[in-house]
Design an enzyme around this catalytic site. Structure first.
Site, PDB file in Angstrom:
ATOM      1  CB  ILE A  21     -65.233 -83.315  30.740  1.00 30.41           C
ATOM      2  CG1 ILE A  21     -64.817 -83.618  31.938  1.00 30.41           C
ATOM      3  CG2 ILE A  21     -64.330 -82.077  29.892  1.00 30.41           C
ATOM      4  CD1 ILE A  21     -63.276 -84.093  32.060  1.00 30.41           C
ATOM      5  CE1 TYR A 162     -59.746 -93.121  32.012  1.00 28.91           C
ATOM      6  CE2 TYR A 162     -57.747 -92.632  32.989  1.00 28.91           C
ATOM      7  CZ  TYR A 162     -58.733 -92.832  31.889  1.00 28.91           C
ATOM      8  OH  TYR A 162     -59.105 -90.847  32.240  1.00 28.91           O
TER       9      TYR A 162
HETATM   10  N1  LIG Z   1     -63.015 -86.639  34.955  1.00 27.51           N
HETATM   11  C1  LIG Z   1     -61.370 -86.495  35.098  1.00 27.51           C
HETATM   12  O1  LIG Z   1     -60.616 -86.061  36.302  1.00 27.51           O
HETATM   13  C2  LIG Z   1     -60.513 -86.954  34.012  1.00 27.51           C
HETATM   14  C3  LIG Z   1     -59.508 -86.452  33.525  1.00 27.51           C
HETATM   15  C4  LIG Z   1     -58.627 -86.965  32.774  1.00 27.51           C
HETATM   16  C5  LIG Z   1     -59.406 -87.734  31.528  1.00 27.51           C
HETATM   17  N2  LIG Z   1     -60.821 -88.252  31.145  1.00 27.51           N
HETATM   18  C6  LIG Z   1     -61.561 -87.863  30.308  1.00 27.51           C
HETATM   19  O2  LIG Z   1     -62.502 -86.978  29.899  1.00 27.51           O
HETATM   20  C7  LIG Z   1     -63.173 -88.008  29.212  1.00 27.51           C
HETATM   21  C8  LIG Z   1     -65.170 -87.555  29.866  1.00 27.51           C
HETATM   22  O3  LIG Z   1     -64.963 -87.976  31.179  1.00 27.51           O
HETATM   23  P1  LIG Z   1     -65.972 -87.509  32.640  1.00 27.51           P
HETATM   24  O4  LIG Z   1     -65.197 -87.122  33.700  1.00 27.51           O
HETATM   25  O5  LIG Z   1     -66.899 -86.022  32.249  1.00 27.51           O
HETATM   26  O6  LIG Z   1     -66.611 -88.964  32.735  1.00 27.51           O
HETATM   27  P2  LIG Z   1     -68.148 -89.302  32.077  1.00 27.51           P
HETATM   28  O7  LIG Z   1     -68.528 -89.954  32.140  1.00 27.51           O
HETATM   29  O8  LIG Z   1     -68.923 -87.620  32.320  1.00 27.51           O
HETATM   30  O9  LIG Z   1     -68.390 -89.184  30.427  1.00 27.51           O
HETATM   31  C9  LIG Z   1     -67.728 -90.113  29.981  1.00 27.51           C
HETATM   32  C10 LIG Z   1     -69.065 -89.684  28.633  1.00 27.51           C
HETATM   33  O10 LIG Z   1     -68.787 -90.764  27.760  1.00 27.51           O
HETATM   34  C11 LIG Z   1     -70.345 -91.379  28.052  1.00 27.51           C
HETATM   35  N3  LIG Z   1     -69.747 -92.896  27.162  1.00 27.51           N
HETATM   36  C12 LIG Z   1     -69.396 -93.775  28.060  1.00 27.51           C
HETATM   37  N4  LIG Z   1     -69.824 -94.987  27.034  1.00 27.51           N
HETATM   38  C13 LIG Z   1     -69.664 -94.891  25.465  1.00 27.51           C
HETATM   39  C14 LIG Z   1     -70.296 -95.399  24.271  1.00 27.51           C
HETATM   40  N5  LIG Z   1     -69.550 -96.928  24.385  1.00 27.51           N
HETATM   41  N6  LIG Z   1     -70.095 -94.483  23.531  1.00 27.51           N
HETATM   42  C15 LIG Z   1     -70.824 -93.156  23.252  1.00 27.51           C
HETATM   43  N7  LIG Z   1     -70.737 -92.620  24.651  1.00 27.51           N
HETATM   44  C16 LIG Z   1     -70.405 -92.769  25.708  1.00 27.51           C
HETATM   45  C17 LIG Z   1     -71.132 -91.451  28.365  1.00 27.51           C
HETATM   46  O11 LIG Z   1     -72.329 -91.643  28.769  1.00 27.51           O
HETATM   47  C18 LIG Z   1     -70.422 -90.454  29.253  1.00 27.51           C
HETATM   48  O12 LIG Z   1     -71.446 -88.941  29.575  1.00 27.51           O
HETATM   49  C19 LIG Z   1     -62.904 -89.617  29.315  1.00 27.51           C
HETATM   50  O13 LIG Z   1     -62.883 -90.103  28.290  1.00 27.51           O
HETATM   51  C20 LIG Z   1     -62.304 -89.448  30.525  1.00 27.51           C
HETATM   52  O14 LIG Z   1     -61.709 -90.457  30.965  1.00 27.51           O
HETATM   53  C21 LIG Z   1     -61.381 -87.418  32.475  1.00 27.51           C
END
Ligand SMILES: NC(=O)c1ccc[n+]([C@@H]2O[C@H](COP(=O)([O-])OP(=O)(O)OC[C@H]3O[C@@H](n4cnc5c(N)ncnc54)[C@H](O)[C@@H]3O)[C@@H](O)[C@H]2O)c1
Length: 256
Positions: A21, A162
């Site tokens: 995202i 989480y």
């Molecule tokens: N996909 C969903 O259903 C959903 C729902 C609610 C909230 N979220 C939140 O949205 C955000 C993005 O989720 P997503 O689905 O794109 O997941 P994702 O795993 O694709 O994205 C997370 C990104 O953060 C990066 N990351 C992880 N650890 C890191 C660190 N220590 N330093 C820098 N970057 C780091 C990862 O490499 C990745 O690119 C997250 O915070 C997630 O908790 C996602």
């Protein structure tokens, strides 16, 4: 891509902006005219995404950053300001996300997994906000947008680390908003429901994405584009008097 969008002249950092995202946030902010740093612990993904945004006419920078590491975060802010001259918008999106954390009862969560989840999902926001603050203050219209999760309001079981971390994001948003309002910096959070991000699609089935539809008011699967409108709004001048808020974006699943 850049030019006279709603965010022309602004500079944004999107953590976790290399994929998922966060990559969509970075793309949309660039389309609105902001210069964007897509930063990620997956440095190759961050650089590739920034190159794509540049090829599309945006101003972008891709950086390897670990948001849990103070030196890495401080270097990130230095590089962004060296390159673009300022910093106005911080999107704290990097997170260890539920699909990467196996579902299990709380008493089976390893303490090291608890610590790592809280380090990325909470401490990472603190370090990034701390490093960005002097520049957000200088901006005159600084914006911090933190990514929480609808799981906080649903109390979703099986991911206590989480859900706790994302609950902390709501508290962090409120308390930080109180501290920085005097500098015209707003701090808000977005709480998306289960979203079919590129990463989530790799590990979850269509049936899992469709499961919330029974309780959701709008009966379709949530996609990253559903979140970006609120993100751009909060980043824009139109939202200058909105702070300390958490906007739940889940098609009307949770109402609070
Ligand atoms: N996909 C969903 O259903 C959903 C729902 C609610 C909230 N979220 C939140 O949205 C955000 C993005 O989720 P997503 O689905 O794109 O997941 P994702 O795993 O694709 O994205 C997370 C990104 O953060 C990066 N990351 C992880 N650890 C890191 C660190 N220590 N330093 C820098 N970057 C780091 C990862 O490499 C990745 O690119 C997250 O915070 C997630 O908790 C996602």
């Amino acid at each position: 891509m850049a030019g006279n969008g709603r965010l022309a002249g602004r500079v944004a950092v999107v953590t976790g902006g290399g994929k998922g995202i966060g990559a969509v946030y970075a793309e949309r902010l660039a389309r609105e005219g902001a210069a964007v740093a897509a930063v990620d612990v997956d440095g190759a993904a961050a650089e590739a995404h920034a190159a794509k945004l540049q090829a599309e006419g945006g101003q972008a920078l891709g950086l390897h950053v670990d948001v849990t590491d103070l030196a890495s975060v401080e270097a990130m802010v230095r590089r962004v300001v060296e390159r673009f001259g300022r910093l106005d918008i911080l999107v704290n999106n990097a997170g260890l996300y539920t699909v990467l954390l196996p579902k299990r009862p709380f008493y089976e969560i390893e303490p090291k997994d608890w610590d790592r989840t809280l380090a990325v999902n909470v401490k990472g926001l603190f370090l990034c906000a701390r490093a960005a603050f002097p520049h957000l203050k200088e901006s005159g219209h600084g914006r911090i947008i933190n990514i929480s999760s609808g799981t906080v309001f649903a109390g979703t079981p099986g991911f206590l680390h989480y859900v706790s971390s994302k609950g902390a994001v709501v508290a962090f948003t409120r308390a930080l908003a109180r501290e920085v309002g005097q500098y015209n910096i707003t701090v808000n959070a977005l709480a998306p429901g289960l979203t079919a991000s590129a990463t989530a699609r790799e590990v979850q089935t269509q049936a899992e994405f469709e499961a919330p539809l029974q309780l959701r008011t709008i009966k379709r699967v949530q996609v990253p584009d559903d979140i970006v409108g609120a993100l751009v709004f909060l980043a824009s001048d139109e939202a200058e008097f909105i702070t300390g808020q958490t906007i739940v974006i889940d098609g009307g699943l949770n109402m609070h």
